[in-house]
Scaffold this motif. Sequence first.
Motif, PDB file in Angstrom:
ATOM      1  N   ALA A  98       8.525   2.624  -0.837  1.00 56.78           N
ATOM      2  CA  ALA A  98       8.950   1.588  -0.235  1.00 56.78           C
ATOM      3  C   ALA A  98       7.655   0.778   0.312  1.00 56.78           C
ATOM      4  N   GLY A  99       6.674   1.273   0.708  1.00 62.79           N
ATOM      5  CA  GLY A  99       5.297   0.298   1.120  1.00 62.79           C
ATOM      6  C   GLY A  99       4.790  -0.393  -0.203  1.00 62.79           C
ATOM      7  N   SER A 100       5.057   0.227  -1.386  1.00 63.78           N
ATOM      8  CA  SER A 100       4.675  -0.673  -2.322  1.00 63.78           C
ATOM      9  C   SER A 100       5.854  -1.165  -3.071  1.00 63.78           C
ATOM     10  N   SER A 155       2.374  10.121  -2.661  1.00 62.31           N
ATOM     11  CA  SER A 155       2.278  10.446  -1.085  1.00 62.31           C
ATOM     12  C   SER A 155       1.010   9.786  -0.673  1.00 62.31           C
ATOM     13  N   ALA A 156       0.997   8.749   0.130  1.00 59.97           N
ATOM     14  CA  ALA A 156      -0.396   8.103   0.555  1.00 59.97           C
ATOM     15  C   ALA A 156      -0.922   9.171   1.595  1.00 59.97           C
ATOM     16  N   GLU A 157      -0.118   9.908   2.197  1.00 61.33           N
ATOM     17  CA  GLU A 157      -0.741  11.079   3.241  1.00 61.33           C
ATOM     18  C   GLU A 157      -1.553  11.995   2.510  1.00 61.33           C
ATOM     19  N   GLY A 167      -3.884   8.369  -0.302  1.00 61.98           N
ATOM     20  CA  GLY A 167      -4.147   7.099   0.168  1.00 61.98           C
ATOM     21  C   GLY A 167      -3.285   5.993  -0.888  1.00 61.98           C
ATOM     22  N   CYS A 168      -3.505   4.718  -0.646  1.00 63.24           N
ATOM     23  CA  CYS A 168      -2.728   3.589  -1.123  1.00 63.24           C
ATOM     24  C   CYS A 168      -2.920   3.563  -2.774  1.00 63.24           C
ATOM     25  N   GLN A 169      -4.021   4.287  -3.089  1.00 65.19           N
ATOM     26  CA  GLN A 169      -4.198   4.244  -4.835  1.00 65.19           C
ATOM     27  C   GLN A 169      -2.979   4.801  -5.359  1.00 65.19           C
ATOM     28  N   VAL A 170      -2.105   5.647  -4.907  1.00 64.78           N
ATOM     29  CA  VAL A 170      -0.893   6.129  -5.504  1.00 64.78           C
ATOM     30  C   VAL A 170       0.322   5.637  -4.923  1.00 64.78           C
ATOM     31  N   GLU A 171       0.001   4.359  -3.901  1.00 65.78           N
ATOM     32  CA  GLU A 171       1.409   3.588  -3.814  1.00 65.78           C
ATOM     33  C   GLU A 171       1.028   2.047  -4.479  1.00 65.78           C
ATOM     34  N   CYS A 172       0.377   1.480  -4.037  1.00 67.63           N
ATOM     35  CA  CYS A 172       0.163   0.105  -4.755  1.00 67.63           C
ATOM     36  C   CYS A 172      -0.645   0.340  -6.094  1.00 67.63           C
ATOM     37  N   GLY A 173      -1.404   1.334  -6.087  1.00 71.18           N
ATOM     38  CA  GLY A 173      -2.186   1.613  -7.342  1.00 71.18           C
ATOM     39  C   GLY A 173      -1.385   2.061  -8.429  1.00 71.18           C
ATOM     40  N   LEU A 211      -8.326   3.166  -3.307  1.00 70.32           N
ATOM     41  CA  LEU A 211      -7.620   2.410  -2.415  1.00 70.32           C
ATOM     42  C   LEU A 211      -7.099   3.247  -1.159  1.00 70.32           C
ATOM     43  N   ILE A 212      -7.599   2.862   0.061  1.00 69.48           N
ATOM     44  CA  ILE A 212      -7.255   3.679   1.215  1.00 69.48           C
ATOM     45  C   ILE A 212      -6.010   3.227   1.848  1.00 69.48           C
ATOM     46  N   CYS A 213      -5.468   4.107   2.694  1.00 73.01           N
ATOM     47  CA  CYS A 213      -4.077   3.679   3.282  1.00 73.01           C
ATOM     48  C   CYS A 213      -4.377   3.563   5.007  1.00 73.01           C
ATOM     49  N   ASP A 214      -4.334   2.341   5.372  1.00 76.02           N
ATOM     50  CA  ASP A 214      -4.699   2.077   6.986  1.00 76.02           C
ATOM     51  C   ASP A 214      -4.110   1.197   7.429  1.00 76.02           C
ATOM     52  N   PRO A 215      -2.587   1.350   7.373  1.00 73.22           N
ATOM     53  CA  PRO A 215      -1.668   0.063   7.932  1.00 73.22           C
ATOM     54  C   PRO A 215      -1.894   0.034   9.406  1.00 73.22           C
ATOM     55  N   VAL A 216      -2.271  -1.388   9.870  1.00 71.95           N
ATOM     56  CA  VAL A 216      -2.316  -1.718  10.976  1.00 71.95           C
ATOM     57  C   VAL A 216      -0.994  -1.287  12.091  1.00 71.95           C
ATOM     58  N   ARG A 229       2.598   0.071  11.063  1.00 72.91           N
ATOM     59  CA  ARG A 229       3.705  -0.952  10.445  1.00 72.91           C
ATOM     60  C   ARG A 229       3.263  -1.095   9.129  1.00 72.91           C
ATOM     61  N   VAL A 230       4.170  -0.921   7.884  1.00 73.93           N
ATOM     62  CA  VAL A 230       3.714  -1.064   6.601  1.00 73.93           C
ATOM     63  C   VAL A 230       3.870  -2.556   6.507  1.00 73.93           C
ATOM     64  N   GLU A 231       2.921  -3.343   6.943  1.00 70.14           N
ATOM     65  CA  GLU A 231       3.039  -4.816   6.686  1.00 70.14           C
ATOM     66  C   GLU A 231       1.499  -5.320   6.462  1.00 70.14           C
ATOM     67  N   PRO A 266      -2.360  -3.809   5.827  1.00 70.15           N
ATOM     68  CA  PRO A 266      -2.525  -4.999   4.965  1.00 70.15           C
ATOM     69  C   PRO A 266      -1.940  -4.404   3.687  1.00 70.15           C
ATOM     70  N   CYS A 267      -0.702  -3.943   3.747  1.00 72.37           N
ATOM     71  CA  CYS A 267       0.145  -3.674   2.707  1.00 72.37           C
ATOM     72  C   CYS A 267       0.623  -4.723   1.960  1.00 72.37           C
ATOM     73  N   LEU A 268       0.934  -5.991   2.617  1.00 70.48           N
ATOM     74  CA  LEU A 268       1.321  -7.236   1.989  1.00 70.48           C
ATOM     75  C   LEU A 268       0.175  -7.709   0.869  1.00 70.48           C
ATOM     76  N   GLY A 269      -0.908  -7.696   1.351  1.00 71.70           N
ATOM     77  CA  GLY A 269      -2.054  -8.315   0.528  1.00 71.70           C
ATOM     78  C   GLY A 269      -2.156  -7.123  -0.717  1.00 71.70           C
ATOM     79  N   LYS A 270      -2.047  -5.716  -0.438  1.00 65.59           N
ATOM     80  CA  LYS A 270      -2.338  -4.710  -1.426  1.00 65.59           C
ATOM     81  C   LYS A 270      -1.202  -4.844  -2.452  1.00 65.59           C
ATOM     82  N   ASN A 271      -0.089  -5.058  -1.976  1.00 61.78           N
ATOM     83  CA  ASN A 271       1.137  -5.383  -2.846  1.00 61.78           C
ATOM     84  C   ASN A 271       0.870  -6.684  -3.890  1.00 61.78           C
ATOM     85  N   ILE A 272       0.508  -7.791  -3.389  1.00 66.23           N
ATOM     86  CA  ILE A 272       0.184  -9.012  -4.113  1.00 66.23           C
ATOM     87  C   ILE A 272      -1.025  -8.761  -5.047  1.00 66.23           C
TER      88      ILE A 272
HETATM   89  S1  SF4 Z   1      -1.679   0.743   2.824  1.00 66.33           S
HETATM   90 FE1  SF4 Z   1       0.465   0.248   3.243  1.00 66.33          FE
HETATM   91  S2  SF4 Z   1       1.379   0.065   1.132  1.00 66.33           S
HETATM   92 FE2  SF4 Z   1      -0.588   0.960   1.037  1.00 66.33          FE
HETATM   93  S3  SF4 Z   1      -0.211   3.198   1.060  1.00 66.33           S
HETATM   94 FE3  SF4 Z   1      -0.670   2.631   3.173  1.00 66.33          FE
HETATM   95  S4  SF4 Z   1       1.259   2.073   4.238  1.00 66.33           S
HETATM   96 FE4  SF4 Z   1       1.734   2.035   1.775  1.00 66.33          FE
END
Ligand code: SF4
Length: 519
Positions: A345-347, A390-392, A395-401, A436-441, A444-446, A448-454
């Motif tokens: 969902a995050g990606s 699983s970003a847990e 990290g985000c390399q396995v979601e947006c990556g 790519l790390i996972c560090d949602p502010v 909330r998955v917004e 830097p998730c939006l910018g990472k998805n773009i």
């Molecule tokens: S940074 Fe956002 S989109 Fe990337 S893994 Fe973490 S929560 Fe998901």
Amino acid sequence: MKKLPGIFNDVIGPVMRGPSSSHTAASWRIARVALDILNEPLKQALIEFDSNGAWAPNYREQGTTMGFDGGLSGLEITDERMKSADSHALQKGIVIEYRVSSFPTDHPNTVRLNLRGISGKTAQITAVSLGGGSFEIRSVNGFLVRLYGDLFGLMIFNADKPDLSDELKTRIPPGVEFSSEQIGDLIKYEFRSSSPFPTELMTHLQNHPFIVDIALINPIMPVITGRETEMPFSSIPSLIDFARENDADLGDLGLIYEKCISGDTAAKLNTRMNDIIHIIHTSIKTGLKGTNYADRILPQQSHLIREAENEGRIRESVVNRIIENVSALMESKSAMEVVVAAPTAGSCGTIGGALKAISDSIGSSDEELVKAWFAAGIVGAYFAQGPGFSAEENGCQVECGAASGMAAAGIVQLMGGNAKQAIDAASMAIQNMIGLICDPVADRVEVPCLGKNISAAVNAYASAIMSISGFDAVIPLDQVIQTVSDVGKTMPSCVKCTGKGGLAVTETALKIKNRLSGL
Ligand code: SF4
């Protein structure tokens, strides 16, 4: 033997509401299986998260409670009432308490459910979320189990009764697996099947003098397993050889892969993918129309691209459409509207946003778009065989990556490229996202998730263009995926979705978190 991941079970989907598939969708699925195991209406639940795990710091903000509240109170995950699932549980008279505890586990996303039914019956269930909505139930009432929600199951617990294993074994119909285990004076009997259980077996068990309670566990995953056929390729290099020898593109191979995993026909799988695409396009429309949700950092922004074009501040381009679509999907997700987790969902913005923009710009047919999603899906399936989503854990390399690599392959497919070019595009795209790390502010998955998805979607487009033009990917996709796993192991847990590192601990992020916690 570990099952191969399926495109629909493990990569594209679930169709869901909620900010995070590993938190919300997996929790919802675990809850639904847990209710089947309890096998009586629920009165009370205590949900425990391990204090050292990734869920302890943010289970409420990332939608884990939403998943459990909705699942345990009987809501479908796409039901509008999921937005206030806690109130729905209360209305149904179900008391659900959450607690951070300490219990032995080797997985960061572990949860322990302690359920009590209306007659006082109890069940203790330990489960882990594997990323992208996949899960594993690992223990039930102290017995080790491995339930993935992809089969029909029967579970019987008998205390102070004679062991019925030998007798039951004689009654097992073909295709039904049986096992039994004893701890002290408690015996567990378990049946598993890829088809509903035959009436004769159910009647026999229900009338058995020593069996007082049979829990029927229904599959929760979209594809029921156990009907697999032999895959004609076993690795990414062999897949490329197979494509060359059979004049097949990556979309064809994705469909073959899923046929072998599911045992379903091409027509059924194509229809299923078409339905998924329809849902994604509806989510884009919903996002562009404008969405509202109180517990959110960002306002609607997806409309700003068209506004800037209309006012002549930027020129129209396919990249603009990618940004617009990705933003619309992410806004739908953050407003708890229905989205498709792909691969999470995050990606969820990356592949849907990119493939719609490209297919619109070149006028692809529905069939071509379905093939592009199968091309993306098979890249995701090989990714799932490696680090998973699983970003847990990574990290985000396995979601947006991962999403970027999948989207790159899908774009090459749309543009008429061959399987090798699609695989190379995926390799290039993922290479650019490693680490790519996972560090949602504010959890909330917004941001830097939006910018990472773009970035992931635009990176996918660039990688597809490079590959089709003949750029050299240099490192083969299988080695790139292995590197993601290796790098994931070296990343500290503070940048793996715990809210304890990266942008999540900046002064501004902490202020946002404080503001939102007052909502
Ligand atoms: S940074 Fe956002 S989109 Fe990337 S893994 Fe973490 S929560 Fe998901």
